[in-house]
Design a protein around this motif. Structure first.
Motif, PDB file in Angstrom:
ATOM      1  N   ASN A 304       0.825  -1.210   0.000  1.00  0.00           N
ATOM      2  CA  ASN A 304       0.000   0.000   0.000  1.00  0.00           C
ATOM      3  C   ASN A 304       0.855   1.255   0.000  1.00  0.00           C
ATOM      4  N   ALA A 305       1.883   1.250   0.836  1.00  0.00           N
ATOM      5  CA  ALA A 305       2.749   2.422   0.897  1.00  0.00           C
ATOM      6  C   ALA A 305       3.518   2.595  -0.400  1.00  0.00           C
ATOM      7  N   LEU A 307       2.293   2.318  -3.283  1.00  0.00           N
ATOM      8  CA  LEU A 307       1.441   3.103  -4.186  1.00  0.00           C
ATOM      9  C   LEU A 307       1.787   4.577  -4.082  1.00  0.00           C
ATOM     10  N   LEU A 308       1.989   5.034  -2.832  1.00  0.00           N
ATOM     11  CA  LEU A 308       2.344   6.431  -2.595  1.00  0.00           C
ATOM     12  C   LEU A 308       3.608   6.792  -3.362  1.00  0.00           C
ATOM     13  N   ARG A 310       4.934   5.242  -5.920  1.00  0.00           N
ATOM     14  CA  ARG A 310       4.781   5.146  -7.361  1.00  0.00           C
ATOM     15  C   ARG A 310       4.100   6.390  -7.930  1.00  0.00           C
ATOM     16  N   GLY A 311       3.011   6.836  -7.254  1.00  0.00           N
ATOM     17  CA  GLY A 311       2.320   8.044  -7.709  1.00  0.00           C
ATOM     18  C   GLY A 311       3.242   9.234  -7.708  1.00  0.00           C
ATOM     19  N   ALA A 312       4.014   9.359  -6.627  1.00  0.00           N
ATOM     20  CA  ALA A 312       4.916  10.503  -6.508  1.00  0.00           C
ATOM     21  C   ALA A 312       5.957  10.477  -7.620  1.00  0.00           C
ATOM     22  N   ILE A 314       5.699   9.252 -10.657  1.00  0.00           N
ATOM     23  CA  ILE A 314       5.129   9.697 -11.936  1.00  0.00           C
ATOM     24  C   ILE A 314       5.166  11.218 -12.003  1.00  0.00           C
ATOM     25  N   ILE A 315       4.663  11.862 -10.937  1.00  0.00           N
ATOM     26  CA  ILE A 315       4.555  13.318 -10.961  1.00  0.00           C
ATOM     27  C   ILE A 315       5.939  13.963 -11.010  1.00  0.00           C
TER      28      ILE A 315
ATOM     29  N   LEU B 129      -3.517  11.243 -12.586  1.00  0.00           N
ATOM     30  CA  LEU B 129      -3.205   9.812 -12.552  1.00  0.00           C
ATOM     31  C   LEU B 129      -2.231   9.550 -11.409  1.00  0.00           C
ATOM     32  N   GLY B 130      -1.235  10.426 -11.280  1.00  0.00           N
ATOM     33  CA  GLY B 130      -0.268  10.301 -10.190  1.00  0.00           C
ATOM     34  C   GLY B 130      -0.901  10.520  -8.836  1.00  0.00           C
ATOM     35  N   THR B 131      -1.663  11.608  -8.689  1.00  0.00           N
ATOM     36  CA  THR B 131      -2.249  11.880  -7.371  1.00  0.00           C
ATOM     37  C   THR B 131      -3.316  10.842  -7.026  1.00  0.00           C
ATOM     38  N   MET B 132      -3.987  10.322  -8.054  1.00  0.00           N
ATOM     39  CA  MET B 132      -4.960   9.252  -7.804  1.00  0.00           C
ATOM     40  C   MET B 132      -4.279   8.079  -7.117  1.00  0.00           C
ATOM     41  N   THR B 133      -3.140   7.660  -7.691  1.00  0.00           N
ATOM     42  CA  THR B 133      -2.398   6.533  -7.112  1.00  0.00           C
ATOM     43  C   THR B 133      -1.949   6.871  -5.697  1.00  0.00           C
ATOM     44  N   MET B 134      -1.451   8.104  -5.516  1.00  0.00           N
ATOM     45  CA  MET B 134      -0.926   8.490  -4.208  1.00  0.00           C
ATOM     46  C   MET B 134      -2.021   8.514  -3.142  1.00  0.00           C
ATOM     47  N   GLY B 137      -3.120   5.164  -2.236  1.00  0.00           N
ATOM     48  CA  GLY B 137      -2.136   4.561  -1.341  1.00  0.00           C
ATOM     49  C   GLY B 137      -2.306   5.074   0.081  1.00  0.00           C
ATOM     50  N   LEU B 138      -2.536   6.380   0.183  1.00  0.00           N
ATOM     51  CA  LEU B 138      -2.736   7.004   1.494  1.00  0.00           C
ATOM     52  C   LEU B 138      -3.928   6.371   2.220  1.00  0.00           C
ATOM     53  N   LEU B 140      -5.239   3.430   1.719  1.00  0.00           N
ATOM     54  CA  LEU B 140      -4.978   2.029   2.068  1.00  0.00           C
ATOM     55  C   LEU B 140      -4.039   1.934   3.257  1.00  0.00           C
TER      56      LEU B 140
END
Lengths: 334, 322
Positions: A304-305, A307-308, A310-312, A314-315, B129-134, B137-138, B140
């Motif tokens: 789960n962590a 995901l955080l 991975r999103g970061a 990308i940006i 898309l990036g913030t969606m994933t983040m 994650g937060l 979860l």
């Protein structure tokens, strides 16, 4: 005075290299940090493991690179992997019970790649029919993702299929160095297509400026359709590697793969608006993400962590890319 | 553009412009024949509640799409709002503080989205898309994937309160809808969204602070996602990462069905409300007809594709005409 100039020249050069090779430097940094924190990271078996896992997502990303080069987006590749996995394993279960039924395995691979290509072409034709742009490609391929994923679920009624087929060529696909070789061979072919053929140059042109490309006589619609087809075909091939490794298929096999693939392409530096980037960038992006995710696993960060992170990534990757481009534009303007 | 087409009224044009209403009446009449109980009052109430919760977020999506942007992270923001709100309620036991803090959190998340889009000039699709994933994650990490629930009496009353036979949630939606519609139609601030989405460069040269406008759009979206999340908690008295995974794209579909074009610069929140009504009626009808869940999803996907194709078709037609 001249020394000062020389120093400045040197500094500019270093900055330039740092900027252009950011992904590579990031990769090296991650590897160094991970191997300091956790000894078992730098073992041969772990590295082989990373590369093997990277190859399925890698092949998927190669297809997505083509799509994104032409200024599009494909969110349906994950669902295509799911459907193709089911089809491949049920063909193998049905006709390849005996050991060494390599002919059937070959047919299964071809059928699945054809299926992926077909779904990709459906994507492409829907998008091209009324000349959809980036926004529409997102939504149409998202719609296709839902449709294909539901088809996969309907195919087995939500059940997963265990592999019962005999050993042979099909299982060899994921053994030893084979998946890595497959990935690199496909990457080499696609790199040559993208960088050294007219088809590839035209694709980059479409990504850079679609209207301009159309006015210069490029068959924009046909080309874009084919890129989606290739994206689907890569997804079909990726499904073979995945199912061969896990010896089973689930209707949710590929869900979420599309985000990994897009992240890899974006991190590698293929631009969101198309036109720049390429296969080598994508290979680097795939390596960065899989090394990072393995490193996080080895260190003990939960899924789960991750995901955080991975999103970061990308940006941050796209942000750095844009900053780079803006400063390059400023330089060329002055 | 809208006014133009009513002056030069052509029969085909009128029908195409009112597709939403025709679709809606078509569905309802069809369902009334097949299953008369579809028009039972309790079913209409339940449809309106669903429309209200998703519709609030769709208002925000309409503003963003008018301004030429897009928010894929709406689903994640909505989940985060539910989870945060429930957690705050259980911690403070004070609904007003919890609501205020949840709205604030939505505002902050939305503003972060907006700042990333405007400062780094990243396409809003990729950003969100990036913030969606983040944010997912937060959520979860925060809940470990578990559902969180509350027994707060105020929330229970808010969710079950009715006025004139309609749920209080519907009135919340109605007020949001009216405020947003008035803002878009009659205030300078609202109208600047149209100029920003219509032609960014021209809007900038005309002296509009387009970066501010875009950021404000995302901030409003964040607040509305929080309101949506709070409304869902009021109805279910629980929050989870499973509620609302399809929210973002459903809102886009509603906006497009309503007649707001993805290319930006035109549209209205009222039309989106109609679009949302069509979608919810369709989904409810699918459930009502006893279709298997996988088939329901299949239809949802097909509807989304058809709607976007139709929108594209109309845009290209108009472009050729002018």
């Amino acid at each position: 005075m001249s020394k000062k100039l020389e120093a400045r020249y040197l500094r500019d050069k270093v900055v330039k290299i740092l900027k252009s090779q950011g992904v590579l430097i990031g990769l090296v940094l991650i590897i160094i940090i991970a191997s300091i924190v956790e000894r078992s990271f730098m073992t041969a078996s772990n590295i082989l493991n990373i590369l093997r896992q990277a190859s399925a997502i890698g092949i998927l990303s190669l297809g997505v690179t083509f799509v994104m080069m032409t200024g599009g987006m494909d969110l349906s590749v994950g669902a295509i992997v799911s459907l193709c996995s089911l089809v491949a394993v049920s063909i193998m279960n049905g006709y390849a019970q005996a050991e060494g039924a390599n002919g059937v395995a070959l047919i299964a691979i071809l059928v699945v790649m054809a299926l992926g290509f077909l779904i990709g072409m459906v994507n492409g034709s829907l998008i091209v029919l009324f000349d959809g742009r980036l926004g529409e490609t997102f939504i149409i391929t998202y719609g296709m993702q839902i449709v294909v994923a539901s088809l996969a679920l309907l195919y087995t009624g939500g059940q997963f299929i265990a592999g019962t087929f005999g050993t042979g060529l099909y299982q060899k696909v994921s053994e030893g160095f084979t998946p890595i070789v497959c990935f690199l061979a496909l990457a080499a072919i696609m790199h040559v297509i993208l960088a050294h053929t007219r088809f590839g140059k035209q694709m980059s042109f479409i990504g850079a400026n679609i209207d301009c490309a159309r006015m210069s006589g490029i068959k924009v619609g046909k080309l874009r359709m084919i890129t989606y087809g290739i994206g689907g075909m890569c997804a079909g091939f990726a499904s073979i590697i995945v199912t061969s490794r896990v010896y089973s298929a689930s209707p949710l096999q590929g869900s979420g793969y599309e985000l990994d693939a897009i992240a890899a392409v974006v991190v590698g530096g293929t631009s969101q608006t198309g036109g720049t980037g390429g296969i080598i960038n994508t290979i680097l992006g795939v390596l960065v993400l899989s090394v990072l995710s393995n490193a996080l696993n080895v260190i003990g960060v939960n899924a789960n962590a991750q995901l955080l992170v991975r999103g970061a990534i990308i940006i941050v990757a796209v942000g750095l890319d844009m900053l780079n481009k803006n400063s390059a534009m400023r330089e060329s303007a002055t | 553009m809208k006014r133009n087409s009513t002056i030069k009224a052509r029969p085909l044009e009128i029908i195409l412009d009112q597709t939403v209403l025709f679709l809606l009446f078509g569905f309802v009449i069809f369902m009334a024949f097949v299953k008369p109980s579809f028009l039972a009052w309790w079913n209409i109430q339940s449809i309106l509640i669903d429309v209200s919760i998703y519709g609030v977020v769709a208002c925000g999506m309409t503003i963003l799409i008018i301004g030429g942007d897009f928010d894929l992270s709406a689903s994640s923001q909505y989940m985060w709002a539910q989870i945060l709100f429930v957690t705050l309620l259980n911690a403070t036991n004070n609904p007003f503080i919890s609501i205020a803090l949840t709205l604030l959190s939505g505002f902050i998340l939305g503003t972060i989205n907006g700042l990333i889009v405007t400062r780094f000039r990243i396409n809003s699709f990729i950003t969100t898309l990036g913030t969606m994933t983040m944010i997912r994650g937060l959520c979860l990490v925060f809940t470990n994937g578990k559902m969180v629930s509350t027994l707060n009496p105020f929330i229970k009353r808010l969710g079950s309160a009715e006025f004139l036979g309609l749920s209080s949630l519907f009135y919340i939606y109605l007020s949001v809808l009216i405020i947003i519609s008035l803002m878009l139609a009659y205030t300078n601030f609202g109208r600047r969204f149209y100029s920003t989405g219509g032609n960014l460069e021209v809007a900038r040269l005309a002296g509009i602070n387009t970066a501010f406008q875009k950021t404000a759009g995302f901030s409003i979206m964040g607040i509305l996602c929080s309101i949506g999340g709070i409304m869902l908690v009021a109805q279910l008295r629980a929050g989870s990462t499973q509620y609302g995974t399809d929210l973002a794209l459903t809102c886009v579909a509603a906006t497009v069905i309503g007649g707001t074009q993805l290319s930006g610069g035109a549209g209205s929140a009222l039309r989106t409300a109609l679009g949302m009504l069509v979608i919810v009626v369709l989904y409810k009808a699918l459930i009502y007809l006893g279709l298997q869940a996988y088939y329901q999803n299949l239809v949802k996907g097909l509807v989304l594709i058809l709607v976007v194709m139709f929108d594209l078709f109309m845009t290209r037609r108009r472009a050729i005409r002018h």
